[in-house]
Design an enzyme around this catalytic site. Structure first.
Site, short mmCIF file in Angstrom:
data_model
loop_
_atom_site.label_atom_id
_atom_site.label_comp_id
_atom_site.label_asym_id
_atom_site.label_seq_id
_atom_site.Cartn_x
_atom_site.Cartn_y
_atom_site.Cartn_z
N ASP A 28 1.01 -1.31 -0.17
CA ASP A 28 0.09 0.03 0.01
C ASP A 28 0.86 1.08 0.03
O ASP A 28 2.22 1.12 0.27
CB ASP A 28 -0.74 -0.10 1.29
CG ASP A 28 -1.69 1.28 1.57
OD1 ASP A 28 -2.46 1.68 0.21
OD2 ASP A 28 -1.63 1.73 2.47
N THR A 64 0.05 4.70 1.10
CA THR A 64 -0.48 5.80 2.35
C THR A 64 0.05 5.12 3.60
O THR A 64 -0.97 3.99 3.90
CB THR A 64 -1.50 6.61 2.45
OG1 THR A 64 -1.69 7.09 1.13
CG2 THR A 64 -1.75 7.41 3.65
N ASP A 71 -1.42 -0.76 6.08
CA ASP A 71 -1.60 -0.13 7.20
C ASP A 71 -2.58 -0.97 8.21
O ASP A 71 -2.87 -0.37 9.49
CB ASP A 71 -1.67 1.30 7.08
CG ASP A 71 -3.20 1.71 6.49
OD1 ASP A 71 -3.99 0.86 6.45
OD2 ASP A 71 -3.48 2.98 6.12
#
Length: 638
Positions: A319, A321, A513
């Protein structure tokens, strides 16, 4: 390090002491009264029965519970067979000595395989901390377990934090190495979250409890390590599948030795050296040592099967962010497209909606608007990965990504290709594009180094999946060194791409995240959640939680996995060769039952201490397990 002996261990020690005393008395009596063999024989028989009775009862209970065929690789059944042969032939003293050696060795093995137990013991100690609780301006000292949500606690320099909390006053440097494995302290001040088990290095703090007992980060870590300890890897199941043939084969060998040699001692020695303790310990001892080493480095591995899977990874999906970037977006500017608005007005409307979301973009805008008076929002709807909409002061407000608002018929008042560095969030008031928020994130310092480390292990396929714009995705990917990326992804798009990679034969490691990436983490062969400290969702949705947030630990995870399987293979090979050689020596009469018992314990301790080498593993460049970083995972399995 000290250990508390449980009641079962004390009982076994008492039985061993009694049996040893009787066997010693038997030997001494035989020396003093050589013409009276009945008394030494009686003492030895009683000694054998004392130590053998609990073993026999345990085997009977196991057979009743699971059936004889299911008691595969069960150590005590071989001890019972050897003792039965000793008793049938009148070799009471030999049988007693063999039983004492084997049972005492088994106890030492149980006390030696403490890799995970050491970690758990330390965690349990942290859960037994005391705390200073402040009530009505009066401080009282209480057990950490007595703390409740909302309690105010006082922390002085040098004290361990007794519960998860948020700082109200004061500032300090916090040592989080007990949870994250990172030695560098972090700064905490009013508004910062602190976690149970971390150390206050230098500040006086007051804080409000947000989690206590099992609900703390430390409590969840302890629970997951306990679950990992009891889980079973596929390689262990494979060994157990072949175990059903082992006992009949050993019985056949022992009977054949007695048939051809007419020497019962040789047959008994064959049974003793064939006790498959080395096989039984080969996998679990290595796995628990690896889990303990991983937890020390901030790698929270939820099951040993995930540790075995990691060595097979050939593709890594990131990913953006919060994974390749630090995940702390900052609002750098607001572009206005409606002359009647001001930046503060646009920010006020946007922050009113975004303050209800936990998305990193929403948090950045909400934080920028904290100083403003925010209006109330009615009919708020969040569209995951797209944006939010609601009614504010009678106006329909929408805020989110460009493609989503375009899909609702909004005309965009700027050319997004001119803004390649920023993430764009557009604000729509009654269908009109009135403002654009420019947000920027910072690439993690270790991101490029992480890819270099992974390439050194033979992994060359990297994919970045992000919901951000193509221009921003290209900008980030080009800096880090990723050529395969997909932008403007919804959660289902990420899942679809990962499924495609798996259909193409790739073994996929997914790194995210843990919040918006939960479906993708679950879809990969192995899901690693970044920055899991204090994040319930991350801990529960991932296979491995990277507590420290240091991407470089990904390479350490893969190397630890490969070395663990390599250690297991070494244990199994050495155990197999030892048993072959020991059976041969016993059959030829070079090994008696007592020496066979000592040789068996030697093989068991070899496996334990070979596995314990994993406890020293401390990263990719660690030389304690055999040298410098390897260019591929495959040599580690040799």
């Amino acid at each position: 390090m000290t250990y508390d002996l449980d009641n079962a261990t004390r009982s076994r020690l008492r039985l061993l002491f009694t049996a040893t005393s009787l066997l010693a008395a038997s030997t001494l009596t035989g020396w003093l009264r050589p013409g009276q063999p009945a008394i030494p024989a009686l003492l030895a028989l009683v000694g054998v029965l004392v130590v053998a009775l609990p073993i026999v009862l345990g085997v009977i209970r196991a057979i009743r519970a699971t059936g004889f065929a299911a008691t595969q690789f069960y150590m005590d059944q071989y001890v019972v067979l050897a003792l039965a042969a000793c008793l049938a032939t009148g070799r009471y003293l030999t049988g007693g000595i063999v039983a004492v050696i084997l049972v005492f060795g088994q106890m030492l093995e149980e006390r030696t395989t403490v890799g995970v137990e050491m970690a758990l013991s330390k965690l349990r100690q942290l859960n037994r901390l005391t705390a200073r609780r402040r009530r009505d301006e009066v401080e009282e000292e209480v057990e950490a377990a007595e703390l409740s949500l909302g309690d105010i606690i006082v922390l002085r320099p040098g004290e361990v934090v007794p519960a998860d909390a948020v700082i109200l006053t004061g500032s300090a440097m916090m040592d989080q190495s007990r949870i994250t494995g990172e030695s560098a302290p972090v700064e905490a001040s009013a508004g910062s979250d602190i976690f149970a088990g971390t150390l206050n290095l230098n500040g006086a703090l007051t804080a409000r409890v947000t989690g206590a007992g099992a609900d703390t980060v430390m409590g969840r870590v302890q629970s997951i390590i306990e679950e990992a300890k009891s889980s079973e890897a596929p390689i262990i199941s494979l060994a157990e599948d072949y175990a059903r043939y082992y006992t009949p084969l050993i019985m056949l060998i022992a009977v054949s030795v007695f048939f051809f040699t007419q020497d019962m001692e040789r047959a008994i020695a064959v049974l003793v050296v064939s006790i498959p303790c080395a096989f039984v310990l080969a996998s679990p001892s290595a796995m628990v040592s690896a889990i303990a080493a991983g937890s020390r480095m901030g790698l929270l591995i939820k099951s040993v099967r995930h540790l075995e899977t990691a060595r097979l990874v050939d593709t890594v999906v990131f990913d953006k962010t919060g994974t390749l970037t630090v995940g702390r977006l900052d609002l750098e500017d607001v572009l206005l497209h409606d002359a009647t608005n001001s930046k503060d007005e646009a920010l006020r409307l946007a922050a009113a909606l975004e303050s209800s979301s936990n998305h990193p973009v929403a948090r950045a805008i909400a934080q920028a608007g904290e100083s403003l008076t925010l209006p109330k929002v009615a009919d708020l709807i969040e569209h995951p990965g797209l944006g939010l909409e609601g009614i504010v002061e009678g106006k329909k407000i929408q805020i989110g990504r460009l493609s989503w608002l375009r899909g609702h018929g909004m005309e965009v008042a700027l050319d997004p290709t001119q803004l390649t560095r920023h993430s764009l969030v557009l604000l729509s008031v009654d269908g009109r594009h009135t403002a654009t928020f420019l947000l920027a994130d910072r690439i993690r310092d270790e991101a490029a180094e992480t890819l270099t480390r992974l390439r050194s292990l033979g992994i060359n396929d990297f994919v970045m999946l992000t919901g951000d714009r193509t221009e921003v995705a290209h900008h980030i990917a080009s800096i880090i060194g990723i050529t395969d990326f997909q932008a403007e992804c919804l959660p289902e798009d990420k899942v679809a791409r990962i499924r495609l990679l798996k259909q193409q034969g790739h073994r996929v490691l997914v790194v995210g995240d843990g919040l918006n990436d939960a479906p993708a983490l679950k879809e990969g062969d192995l899901g690693v959640a970044m920055g899991a400290l204090g994040n319930d969702i991350t801990v529960h949705t991932s296979d491995v939680a990277l507590m420290s947030g240091d991407l470089r630990r990904l390479a350490d995870l893969l190397v630890l996995s490969a070395r663990t399987v390599g250690i297991i293979n070494q244990n199994l090979l050495c155990g197999f060769l030892f048993i072959i050689l020991a059976i041969t020596a016993s059959s030829l009469g070079f090994v008696n039952p007592v020496l066979a018992a000592f040789l068996h314990e030697f093989s068991a301790f070899f496996v334990i201490f070979n596995s314990a080498r994993l406890l020293r593993f401390d990263g990719l460049e660690d030389e304690s397990l055999g040298g410098v970083p390897t260019p591929s995972l495959q040599p580690l399995l040799a």
